[in-house]
Design a protein around this motif. Sequence first.
Motif, PDB file in Angstrom:
ATOM      1  N   SER A   1       0.826  -1.210   0.000  1.00  0.00           N
ATOM      2  CA  SER A   1       0.000   0.000   0.000  1.00  0.00           C
ATOM      3  C   SER A   1       0.858   1.257   0.000  1.00  0.00           C
ATOM      4  CB  SER A   1      -0.918  -0.002   1.231  1.00  0.00           C
ATOM      5  OG  SER A   1      -1.785  -1.108   1.227  1.00  0.00           O
TER       6      SER A   1
ATOM      7  N   VAL B   1      -5.029   0.393  -2.724  1.00  0.00           N
ATOM      8  CA  VAL B   1      -4.598   0.756  -1.373  1.00  0.00           C
ATOM      9  C   VAL B   1      -5.720   0.475  -0.371  1.00  0.00           C
ATOM     10  CG1 VAL B   1      -3.915   2.652   0.138  1.00  0.00           C
ATOM     11  CG2 VAL B   1      -2.928   2.482  -2.145  1.00  0.00           C
TER      12      VAL B   1
ATOM     13  N   TRP C   1      -5.994  -3.344   0.226  1.00  0.00           N
ATOM     14  CA  TRP C   1      -4.894  -3.942   0.967  1.00  0.00           C
ATOM     15  C   TRP C   1      -4.849  -3.483   2.423  1.00  0.00           C
ATOM     16  CZ3 TRP C   1      -1.210  -2.574  -3.628  1.00  0.00           C
ATOM     17  CH2 TRP C   1      -1.413  -3.507  -4.660  1.00  0.00           C
TER      18      TRP C   1
END
Length: 207
Positions: free
Chosen positions: A128, A150, A153
Amino acid sequence: MEAAVANNKFVSLTLFLIFAFLLNLSSASSHHRPSPTEFIRTSCRSTRYPSVCEKSLSSYAPSVRHSPRQLAHAALSVSADRARAASSFVGRLSSPPAGRSPRSGRGGGAIRDCLDTLADSVDRLRRSDREMRRMGRRGTRRFEWHLGNVQTWVSAALTDETTCLDSLSEDSAAGAGARAQIRNRILDVARVTSNALALVNHLQGRN
């Protein structure tokens, strides 16, 4: 002649008043602009653990300034660093004492399982952090794509940390002292990860 002098004085007074007005307007605008520290404090109010958020990110104020993206990136860095530190701590606790067999580690199955899920969490937070650097300009498809990665995750990393906490609570075979130490570490990681996810989500749809 007198009329010309009077007219010049009127023009000079008018220009002076306009200049004074613009100066005051600029001063007022600067006065109301929050400092980077105030910006972080205000932004942290949207997280689940605002005091933890502010404390963990206050040192990043010079680099964050007034950027929501830089703030979210800093929050991810904090979360990844603390997850790595917690993973190392759990690894030391789960290792057997010197001269003992690998099966005689102090942790028991719950702690070893927790170590595995923490490793997944660290990996996702690292990914990320790298993904934030590739997001590009806001409002583009590239930005939305990387932001979605992002969000996915970091959310998964938070799930890993919660799973670790749950496994510790349900397994009494692990030593109580070790469980308490690990639980405190993982709780801290889960809180900063939750805050990081909130700040990342805050980037969605911003102009």
